[in-house]
Write a protein that holds these residues in place. Sequence first.
Motif, PDB file in Angstrom:
ATOM      1  N   HIS A 171       8.471   0.341   5.129  1.00 10.19           N
ATOM      2  CA  HIS A 171       9.116  -0.125   3.904  1.00 10.19           C
ATOM      3  C   HIS A 171      10.611  -0.357   4.062  1.00 10.19           C
ATOM      4  O   HIS A 171      11.233   0.093   5.023  1.00 10.19           O
ATOM      5  N   GLU A 172      11.171  -1.056   3.073  1.00  7.16           N
ATOM      6  CA  GLU A 172      12.594  -1.388   3.072  1.00  7.16           C
ATOM      7  C   GLU A 172      13.468  -0.142   3.057  1.00  7.16           C
ATOM      8  O   GLU A 172      14.553  -0.119   3.626  1.00  7.16           O
ATOM      9  N   SER A 173      12.995   0.916   2.428  1.00  4.49           N
ATOM     10  CA  SER A 173      13.760   2.155   2.323  1.00  4.49           C
ATOM     11  C   SER A 173      13.711   2.986   3.596  1.00  4.49           C
ATOM     12  O   SER A 173      14.434   3.973   3.711  1.00  4.49           O
ATOM     13  N   GLY A 174      12.849   2.619   4.528  1.00  4.57           N
ATOM     14  CA  GLY A 174      12.656   3.421   5.729  1.00  4.57           C
ATOM     15  C   GLY A 174      11.394   4.257   5.684  1.00  4.57           C
ATOM     16  O   GLY A 174      11.037   4.914   6.661  1.00  4.57           O
ATOM     17  N   LYS A 175      10.691   4.217   4.565  1.00  3.98           N
ATOM     18  CA  LYS A 175       9.452   4.983   4.421  1.00  3.98           C
ATOM     19  C   LYS A 175       8.341   4.388   5.263  1.00  3.98           C
ATOM     20  O   LYS A 175       8.238   3.177   5.427  1.00  3.98           O
ATOM     21  N   VAL A 176       7.478   5.265   5.795  1.00  3.88           N
ATOM     22  CA  VAL A 176       6.240   4.864   6.436  1.00  3.88           C
ATOM     23  C   VAL A 176       5.108   5.535   5.667  1.00  3.88           C
ATOM     24  O   VAL A 176       5.176   6.743   5.389  1.00  3.88           O
ATOM     25  N   ALA A 177       4.085   4.763   5.297  1.00  2.00           N
ATOM     26  CA  ALA A 177       3.036   5.307   4.427  1.00  2.00           C
ATOM     27  C   ALA A 177       1.657   4.860   4.880  1.00  2.00           C
ATOM     28  O   ALA A 177       1.501   3.889   5.633  1.00  2.00           O
ATOM     29  N   LEU A 178       0.658   5.585   4.389  1.00  2.00           N
ATOM     30  CA  LEU A 178      -0.748   5.276   4.638  1.00  2.00           C
ATOM     31  C   LEU A 178      -1.392   4.973   3.292  1.00  2.00           C
ATOM     32  O   LEU A 178      -1.318   5.795   2.367  1.00  2.00           O
ATOM     33  N   PHE A 179      -2.011   3.783   3.175  1.00  2.00           N
ATOM     34  CA  PHE A 179      -2.608   3.360   1.905  1.00  2.00           C
ATOM     35  C   PHE A 179      -4.109   3.160   2.050  1.00  2.00           C
ATOM     36  O   PHE A 179      -4.588   2.668   3.079  1.00  2.00           O
ATOM     37  N   ASP A 180      -4.821   3.515   0.983  1.00  2.00           N
ATOM     38  CA  ASP A 180      -6.233   3.165   0.834  1.00  2.00           C
ATOM     39  C   ASP A 180      -6.267   1.807   0.145  1.00  2.00           C
ATOM     40  O   ASP A 180      -5.847   1.681  -1.013  1.00  2.00           O
ATOM     41  N   VAL A 181      -6.751   0.777   0.832  1.00  2.00           N
ATOM     42  CA  VAL A 181      -6.682  -0.571   0.269  1.00  2.00           C
ATOM     43  C   VAL A 181      -7.664  -0.771  -0.877  1.00  2.00           C
ATOM     44  O   VAL A 181      -7.486  -1.673  -1.708  1.00  2.00           O
ATOM     45  N   VAL A 182      -8.714   0.041  -0.941  1.00  2.00           N
ATOM     46  CA  VAL A 182      -9.703  -0.089  -2.011  1.00  2.00           C
ATOM     47  C   VAL A 182      -9.120   0.350  -3.344  1.00  2.00           C
ATOM     48  O   VAL A 182      -9.253  -0.349  -4.364  1.00  2.00           O
ATOM     49  N   THR A 183      -8.437   1.481  -3.347  1.00  2.00           N
ATOM     50  CA  THR A 183      -7.865   2.022  -4.588  1.00  2.00           C
ATOM     51  C   THR A 183      -6.396   1.652  -4.764  1.00  2.00           C
ATOM     52  O   THR A 183      -5.861   1.762  -5.866  1.00  2.00           O
ATOM     53  N   GLY A 184      -5.742   1.240  -3.672  1.00  2.00           N
ATOM     54  CA  GLY A 184      -4.311   0.954  -3.736  1.00  2.00           C
ATOM     55  C   GLY A 184      -3.450   2.195  -3.792  1.00  2.00           C
ATOM     56  O   GLY A 184      -2.243   2.110  -4.035  1.00  2.00           O
ATOM     57  N   SER A 185      -4.063   3.350  -3.552  1.00  2.00           N
ATOM     58  CA  SER A 185      -3.325   4.612  -3.646  1.00  2.00           C
ATOM     59  C   SER A 185      -2.679   4.983  -2.315  1.00  2.00           C
ATOM     60  O   SER A 185      -3.184   4.654  -1.239  1.00  2.00           O
TER      61      SER A 185
END
Length: 325
Positions: free
Chosen positions: A165-179
């Motif tokens: 992300h632009e802020s420097g965050k790295v994340a893991l997303f569930d694409v089905v729920t968008g969570s």
Amino acid sequence: MVWQGVVESQRTKLPNAEVGTCCFSCSKDHIINVWFSHNGERLGTYEGHNGTVWTIDTDSQSRFLVSGSADNELRLWNVSDGKCLYVWEFPTAVKRVAFSDDDERVVCITEQRMGHQCVIRVFKLNHDGDGTTQSLEPEHMFSPIGSKATVCAFTYTPNLIITGHESGKVALFDVVTGSEVLNNERAHMDVVTDLQLSADRSYFVTSSKDKTARVILKTFTTETPLNSVALAPNKPYVLVGGGQEAMQVTTTSLRQGKFETRFWHKVFEEEVGRVKGHFGPINTIAVHPAGTSYASGGEDGFVRVHHFEESYFRAKPYGDLQLED
């Protein structure tokens, strides 16, 4: 070897032959090129976009290629003949595309601009026939909350993607729920500029404008903003590239610009070498799947392909320690 054409991104994949014999590049001239990696000869072009092509990826069989552009389009191409098979149109530019591990899906990120939110879309590809019959609507679609996503990739786990992300965050997303399943808000202190997976997709490496690259619990710190990072197959090395911002290049010397590709030991976190050549910021790095060479694309308009010498393969990155497979 040096090829000219202002390069934003590249992927080292091969159409219908031995993996790694071709390299795909995209640039601000709206054209996607495919080159023979062993001699730099251009094999063909993919023409149709009307804006800077920011991102490309090919499937594991090099049958399909996807591209994202500043003309707000995601395009699907036939690798072998250069035919555009399908076009998806969006309100804003497509900044990142990637195939899933099984080649069944494509994920793309569209830019946050003109009142439109950053959106991540996942399309399920129809492999039947010639590929021209695709679904216009995405299988899944969501907008990350907070900082906009800049890079993404599918993990080896179905329906999970990694985002930077632009802020420097790295994340893991569930694409089905968008969570958001997991995140590291402080993975970097500035924009995440690149994210590349290991061959088995079990781990990944990121680069950032905060002058660092990171893999698992390791950090590789430089004195210049980084635009791209790649993992070397069969060797414990991380390749990073970047340099002073393009708008400031005219006011600095080549040496001060730091336009080298740097090699870091991913275990010991030590810089082990540098390769010069570009006279502008490096925008992207891709390593040959067999680990025999690498390509870098820069703001100077050139793709440079470097073949590793025999001493590279004879080197003992762990000293006399012998590792078991």
